[in-house]
Each structure stands twice: as structure tokens, then as C-alpha cells.
Enzyme design. Structure first.
Site, PDB file in Angstrom:
ATOM      1  N   LYS A   1      37.540  -2.926  14.835  1.00 28.09           N
ATOM      2  CA  LYS A   1      38.571  -2.271  14.897  1.00 28.09           C
ATOM      3  C   LYS A   1      39.981  -2.950  14.912  1.00 28.09           C
ATOM      4  O   LYS A   1      40.829  -2.742  14.207  1.00 28.09           O
ATOM      5  CB  LYS A   1      38.353  -1.416  15.987  1.00 28.09           C
ATOM      6  CG  LYS A   1      39.391  -0.191  16.274  1.00 28.09           C
ATOM      7  CD  LYS A   1      39.183   0.602  17.366  1.00 28.09           C
ATOM      8  CE  LYS A   1      40.247   1.767  17.826  1.00 28.09           C
ATOM      9  NZ  LYS A   1      40.013   2.238  19.154  1.00 28.09           N
TER      10      LYS A   1
ATOM     11  N   GLU B   1      34.851 -13.421  18.543  1.00 32.33           N
ATOM     12  CA  GLU B   1      33.489 -13.615  18.221  1.00 32.33           C
ATOM     13  C   GLU B   1      33.364 -12.952  16.835  1.00 32.33           C
ATOM     14  O   GLU B   1      32.988 -13.917  15.764  1.00 32.33           O
ATOM     15  CB  GLU B   1      32.569 -12.521  18.842  1.00 32.33           C
ATOM     16  CG  GLU B   1      32.208 -12.856  20.501  1.00 32.33           C
ATOM     17  CD  GLU B   1      33.221 -12.379  21.388  1.00 32.33           C
ATOM     18  OE1 GLU B   1      34.375 -11.770  20.825  1.00 32.33           O
ATOM     19  OE2 GLU B   1      32.771 -12.097  22.617  1.00 32.33           O
TER      20      GLU B   1
ATOM     21  N   GLY C   1      35.689   2.325  19.936  1.00 35.50           N
ATOM     22  CA  GLY C   1      34.787   1.463  19.460  1.00 35.50           C
ATOM     23  C   GLY C   1      33.162   1.876  19.568  1.00 35.50           C
ATOM     24  O   GLY C   1      32.527   1.898  18.585  1.00 35.50           O
ATOM     25  N   ARG C   2      33.151   2.148  20.623  1.00 34.36           N
ATOM     26  CA  ARG C   2      31.659   2.577  21.072  1.00 34.36           C
ATOM     27  C   ARG C   2      31.167   4.089  20.358  1.00 34.36           C
ATOM     28  O   ARG C   2      30.149   4.610  20.704  1.00 34.36           O
ATOM     29  CB  ARG C   2      31.171   2.643  22.496  1.00 34.36           C
ATOM     30  CG  ARG C   2      32.401   3.203  23.504  1.00 34.36           C
ATOM     31  CD  ARG C   2      32.305   2.651  24.986  1.00 34.36           C
ATOM     32  NE  ARG C   2      33.181   3.290  25.862  1.00 34.36           N
ATOM     33  CZ  ARG C   2      34.519   2.756  25.900  1.00 34.36           C
ATOM     34  NH1 ARG C   2      34.748   1.609  25.437  1.00 34.36           N
ATOM     35  NH2 ARG C   2      35.252   3.317  26.754  1.00 34.36           N
TER      36      ARG C   2
ATOM     37  N   GLU D   1      30.724   0.937  29.461  1.00 32.74           N
ATOM     38  CA  GLU D   1      31.981   0.583  29.177  1.00 32.74           C
ATOM     39  C   GLU D   1      32.838   1.993  29.207  1.00 32.74           C
ATOM     40  O   GLU D   1      33.712   2.072  29.611  1.00 32.74           O
ATOM     41  CB  GLU D   1      31.944   0.165  27.739  1.00 32.74           C
ATOM     42  CG  GLU D   1      33.259  -0.675  27.311  1.00 32.74           C
ATOM     43  CD  GLU D   1      33.374  -1.447  26.174  1.00 32.74           C
ATOM     44  OE1 GLU D   1      32.930  -2.758  26.314  1.00 32.74           O
ATOM     45  OE2 GLU D   1      33.608  -0.957  25.017  1.00 32.74           O
TER      46      GLU D   1
ATOM     47  N   HIS E   1       3.969  -2.748  30.059  1.00 35.02           N
ATOM     48  CA  HIS E   1       3.580  -4.042  30.377  1.00 35.02           C
ATOM     49  C   HIS E   1       4.239  -4.872  30.942  1.00 35.02           C
ATOM     50  O   HIS E   1       4.037  -6.239  30.884  1.00 35.02           O
ATOM     51  CB  HIS E   1       2.643  -4.445  29.327  1.00 35.02           C
ATOM     52  CG  HIS E   1       1.655  -3.705  28.691  1.00 35.02           C
ATOM     53  ND1 HIS E   1       0.176  -3.871  29.262  1.00 35.02           N
ATOM     54  CD2 HIS E   1       1.669  -2.591  28.057  1.00 35.02           C
ATOM     55  CE1 HIS E   1      -0.538  -2.630  28.665  1.00 35.02           C
ATOM     56  NE2 HIS E   1       0.291  -1.912  27.741  1.00 35.02           N
TER      57      HIS E   1
ATOM     58  N   LYS F   1      37.925 -12.055  28.154  1.00 33.14           N
ATOM     59  CA  LYS F   1      38.523 -12.346  26.872  1.00 33.14           C
ATOM     60  C   LYS F   1      39.567 -13.469  26.959  1.00 33.14           C
ATOM     61  O   LYS F   1      39.435 -14.394  26.344  1.00 33.14           O
ATOM     62  CB  LYS F   1      38.745 -11.231  26.244  1.00 33.14           C
ATOM     63  CG  LYS F   1      37.659 -10.132  25.439  1.00 33.14           C
ATOM     64  CD  LYS F   1      38.365  -9.312  24.679  1.00 33.14           C
ATOM     65  CE  LYS F   1      37.411  -8.315  24.314  1.00 33.14           C
ATOM     66  NZ  LYS F   1      38.119  -7.045  23.438  1.00 33.14           N
TER      67      LYS F   1
END
Ligand code: F6P
Length: 545
Positions: free
Chosen positions: A208, A214, A268-269, A354, A385, A513
Site C-alpha cells: 500500500k 521487508e 491493509g488487512r 491489529e 495431535h 519499524k
């Protein structure tokens, strides 16, 4: 805010008192006493999606109080404001309109004097043309041959949504292979590139902001790998960008005719419905993506119009509030009995944590009570399990949401029967448990001595009365997945309104960040600078070995 909080406080107090009504409640007895418990505590939408919340510690009064709480918070008004383009994200001064991306707003809605449905439809047309071209080979690699592999480079909302959806809909894939690289750890990009050929690979840089450390680092690594093999001019054919930042995209060297934009009113999410969904469009095609949008749209209209006791997102939000704020449950598990939903919990972690992992109200005042719980989970039966032991016999109560489809999507029928049987068995076992008498009888029947029986019984008892909800649907199609994601988005929205927080900012990720950028030079040299000197000294020592 003061008035709003005080009317809510009365209901919260009633809810806290009401918890005492459950001191001697047990789901096993509740089901025995009321054969219609499922009818009373379940609802269905569109004839294909059921929420069964009968295995929760609730009665009619609980649901009445929770309904009052949600009404007092003004959830429906707030949703109408959101759809009308109000600046719901007050700390960033932005509208919140991911619902517009699936057509759930008025066709004439304007934001900043701009008719946003015109913008959305124009970009969508370009996206579908691009995805179709990549799929049929008319949009080709530098050598004119079709792409066989697409790599999405993004992180957070620019990765988790499209990655989860692409995986979930793998039964519907008929386009090139799609890969996802997110971590700044060079191993992620390195391991992915090892399996690919530069000449056949298309990169989508999804960000965005187009500034995320990253993503930009990985995008530069991909560009270096590509140009080393095919030359600098290959970038034009082998890269596309999904972003709101035109200058950033141009600065990276991607032509804006290969840029697919979205807008600051898409968080973003919440962005998988936007250009960020391009990898999904490439994997399943434009028609499949339209179905995905249609599913979300039908959930939006259900959410806006269904009464509380039929409203799946409101009911799930209400139950979450009940456990988080009245029962002090710090976490909740999401357990899809579907291997293709293996990334669903990862996606929900960002969506929920978030959004509602906040400790101040919209106006900056401190929250009076706990907000978002820890969301975690894994696909069943694998989780059985691993961590289910604690769900059944641990000291904490962890409410669970199970998801399962009645029919497999291109998988073996017999195996799907076993999957369903396991899912139904778990919800039953959590609710009803196993009493000491039952454990004793079972041990005696297996031939154990009286002493052995006495020693083992406490370990074999399942307390039961452990709450869970079952989200049960016909089949995991693109449309159903659209419904499920929108369901969780609206659940998060409702809880955010009740807690009075802004679910659409994420200032809490900023500090890390900023520090990472400051620390990078000291980590490079190992010299003391920013950061903890002790750990930098140790870093230097290990590197010197
Ligand atoms: O993790 C913080 C965050 O800002 C998320 O909200 C967002 O989804 C992610 O970073 C990626 O941001 P961008 O799409 O701008 O690269």
C-alpha cells in the site's frame, strides 16, 4: 463518550452479575434439559451457512443482555456511517470503505469529491484484463512466452489475505502457479527463487505504502535476480505493482501502466478485495473473483439487515465480548477442519489483533476493560495431535470456533467423512466431557484393578462445559470464502464499536519499524550505536568465531 460509556456500563454490570447464573451450569445438562437447544441457539443465512452456538455458556438472558449491549453501542448506526464514507478511522483522518470494493455502498458515494465506485470499477477492469492476459499468455514474458509462475512480494495485509485466499481456493486454480514471499529473512526469497526460472516468472510488488522495509528489500532482491539473468529491460515485462503510491512505484522502475492502484480508505488487512487480490485473480480468474466479492457482499447485506438473533457476525462478536470481558478469556482458537484453510488463523490474527489490539478509546482515553484477545489456531485434525489436550483438560477456558464444510471440494468423500466426524466429535467432547463415573466404568471394562482405576480416574476425567461455536457450510467455494472473511471483518467491527476503539489504525507496529531502521547500521558493523550494547557486543563475538 461519557454518556455512551455510562449507558453501556449498566449493561456490562448486568452481564457480570449474570455470570453467577452459570455457577452450576453445565452444557451436558443444558442439552439434556432442552432438546431444542440447537434450534434456539443457531441461525442460518443464504440456506448454506449455519452458526451453531448452542455449545456456549449462554441462556436466553445472556443473549438478551448481549443484544442490548450491541444496540447501546450503536453498531448499526456506525455501520451506516462507515458505508456513507464517514471518517471512521479518526486517528488517520480516513474513511473506511473496504465494503465498497465488493459493491456494498451506494453507486453514487463520493469521497473527497470523487465517485469511488467509478474508480473501483475502472481499476477492476484493468486488473481483470491483466489477470486474464497472464492466464491466457497474451501478457507474456520478455521472450514472448507465457509466465508459468507468479511471485507476490508483500507483507501483512499485502500478503496474508491473498496468500490465505489463494491457498484456500486451490481447488479452483487454473492459472499459473502463485508463490508468496513476505519475510525480510533472505531465506524466504532465496528458497522461492531456487524453484523458479527468471524467464518464466512474473513478480507482483504488493505494498500500500511502497515503503515497507521487508517488501522493498525483497523486491530489490527479485529485481537483481531477474536482471542478472535477463537484463535491465526485463523489469518492464516481469514486474507489476499493487499500491497507492505512484511516485514510489515509478521510483522503483515499474511503469505506471503496470501499476494497479487502491486508496487510503482501504486498510491493509482489509485489502484482499482490492488490487491486492490480483494473485487470486490470476489463480482462479475474474469470474471466480467476482464470486468471491459476491459472497462478501451477501454477508454485508446480512449483517446490515438481519435481527440480532439471526445475525451471524453480531452473534459471534457478542459471544467474543462475553468471554473476553465477563469470563476473562485471554485467547480464543479458530479451528478450520479444512487443510486449505491452513492460513486462516494467521490471516485472522492480523485482522483481529491489529484492529482491536488497542488500549485507548477513539478519543485517546484509556479503556476500562480488556480489548482484543489473542487469536490463534491451526487446521484440524492436525491441531488435535498438538494442542487440543490443553483445550480439553488445561486450566484455562479457551473458547473455540470450528469451521467445516459439509462437502469436500475435489477431495476424497471417505476422508471428508472422517474429517467431519472428527470435527463433530471435538465440539461434543468439549461440551459434554467425560464424568468420573464414565471414566471409572471405562477403566473397569478394560480390566484394570481397583487400585489402577482409582489412580487413573482423575487423569481420564474431562470437565467438559468448554465453549465452542460451529460455523458449518455446504462447500468452500470462492463465494463461501468471501462470506467467511466478511463475517470475521464484521465481527471485528462490532467488537471495535463496543470497545470504543479505532480498529482501522495500527500505530502499535510503528515503534518496532522505526527502531529496526535505526538499528540496521549498528547490526551491520557490530559497533555500539543505537540499541542494547550488550547484545551488540555478543553479536560481534559470535560473528568473530
Ligand atoms: O504491519 C503493519 C502494516 O502497516 C500493516 O497494517 C500492513 O498490512 C503492512 O504493514 C504492509 O504495509 P504495506 O502494504 O504498506 O507494505
Amino acid at each position: 463518550m461519557g454518556k455512551f460509556m455510562s449507558s453501556m456500563e449498566v449493561i456490562w454490570t448486568d452481564l457480570v452479575h449474570h455470570r453467577q447464573d452459570f455457577d452450576s451450569f453445565h452444557l451436558r445438562e443444558a442439552f439434556a434439559a432442552d432438546p431444542s437447544r440447537f434450534e434456539r441457539f443457531s441461525t442460518e443465512m443464504d440456506g448454506c451457512l449455519t452458526l451453531d452456538y448452542s455449545r456456549n455458556r449462554v441462556d436466553e438472558k445472556t443473549m438478551l443482555l448481549l443484544e442490548k449491549l450491541i444496540e447501546a453501542a450503536g453498531v448499526r448506526t456506525r455501520f451506516a456511517e462507515m458505508k456513507g464514507g464517514a471518517t471512521i478511522n479518526n486517528t488517520e483522518g480516513r474513511a473506511v470503505l473496504h465494503v465498497a470494493l465488493r459493491g456494498s455502498v451506494s453507486a453514487n458515494l463520493e469521497v473527497n469529491g470523487q465517485k469511488i465506485m467509478d474508480d473501483i470499477n475502472a481499476v477492476k477492469k484493468r486488473l481483470y484484463a491483466f489477470a486474464t492476459g497472464v492466464r491466457d499468455g497474451s501478457i507474456a514474458a520478455k521472450d514472448g512466452q507465457p509466465f508459468t509462475d507468479v511471485v507476490n512480494i508483500g507483507i501483512g495485509g499485502s500478503d496474508l489475505g491473498p496468500h490465505m485466499v489463494t491457498r484456500a481456493l486451490s481447488a479452483f486454480h487454473d492459472g499459473p502457479r502463485v508463490h508468496f514471499v513476505s519475510n525480510v529473512d533472505g531465506a524466504h526469497m532465496g528458497d522461492t527463487l531456487k524453484t523458479l526460472e527468471p524467464a518464466r516468472t512474473l513478480f507482483l510488488v504488493a505494498s500500500k505504502t511502497f515503503t515497507t522495509q521487508e517488501t522493498m528489500t525483497n523486491a530489490r532482491a527479485a529485481k537483481a535476480w531477474l536482471t542478472a539473468a535477463l537484463g535491465d529491460d526485463a523489469v518492464a515485462d516481469h514486474f507489476a505493482a499493487l499500491s497507492t503510491n505512484k511516485e514510489g512505484v515509478e521510483g522503483f522502475g515499474i511503469n505506471t501502466d503496470r501499476m494497479f492502484e487502491f486508496w487510503d480508505w482501504v486498510g491493509g488487512r482489509y485489502s484482499v478485495w482490492s488490487a491486492i487480490g490480483l494473485p487470486v485473480m490470476i489463480a482462479i480468474g475474474a469470474d471466480g473473483f467476482e464470486e468471491f466479492l459476491a459472497g462478501a457482499r451477501s454477508m454485508d447485506s446480512h449483517f446490515a439487515s438481519a435481527p440480532f438473533r439471526e445475525n451471524i457476525p453480531m452473534l459471534m462478536a457478542a459471544l467474543g465480548l462475553w468471554y473476553r470481558n465477563v469470563w476473562d478469556c485471554a485467547s480464543m482458537a479458530v479451528l478450520p477442519y479444512d487443510q486449505r484453510l491452513e492460513y486462516f488463523a494467521d490471516f485472522l490474527q492480523q485482522l483481529d489483533m491489529e484492529s482491536n489490539g488497542k488500549s485507548v478509546h477513539n478519543d485517546g482515553s484509556s479503556l476500562a476493560r480488556a480489548s482484543g484477545p489473542v487469536i490463534w489456531g491451526a487446521s484440524g485434525t492436525n491441531g488435535q495431535h498438538a494442542f487440543y489436550q490443553e483445550l480439553h483438560q488445561g486450566t484455562d477456558i479457551i473458547p473455540c470456533e470450528f469451521l467445516v464444510a459439509a462437502k469436500p471440494t475435489d477431495a476424497d468423500d471417505y476422508q471428508h467423512e472422517l474429517l467431519l466426524a472428527n470435527c463433530f466429535a471435538q465440539v461434543e467432547a468439549l461440551a459434554k466431557g467425560r464424568t468420573a463415573e464414565e471414566a471409572k466404568a471405562q477403566l473397569e471394562a478394560s480390566g484394570k484393578s481397583a487400585e489402577e482405576v482409582a489412580a487413573l480416574v482423575p487423569h481420564k476425567v474431562f470437565e467438559g462445559n468448554r465453549p465452542s461455536s460451529l460455523i458449518f457450510y455446504d462447500e468452500l467455494t470462492p463465494k463461501m470464502l468471501g462470506r467467511l472473511i466478511a463475517l470475521y471483518e464484521q465481527k471485528v467491527f462490532v467488537q471495535g464499536v463496543v470497545w470504543g476503539v479505532n480498529p482501522y489504525d495500527q500505530w502499535g507496529v510503528e515503534l518496532g519499524k522505526e527502531l529496526a531502521n535505526k538499528l540496521a547500521p549498528a547490526v551491520k558493523t557490530g559497533d555500539r550505536g543505537e540499541g542494547d550494547p550488550a547484545i551488540l557486543d555478543r553479536l560481534k563475538a559470535y560473528r568473530a568465531k
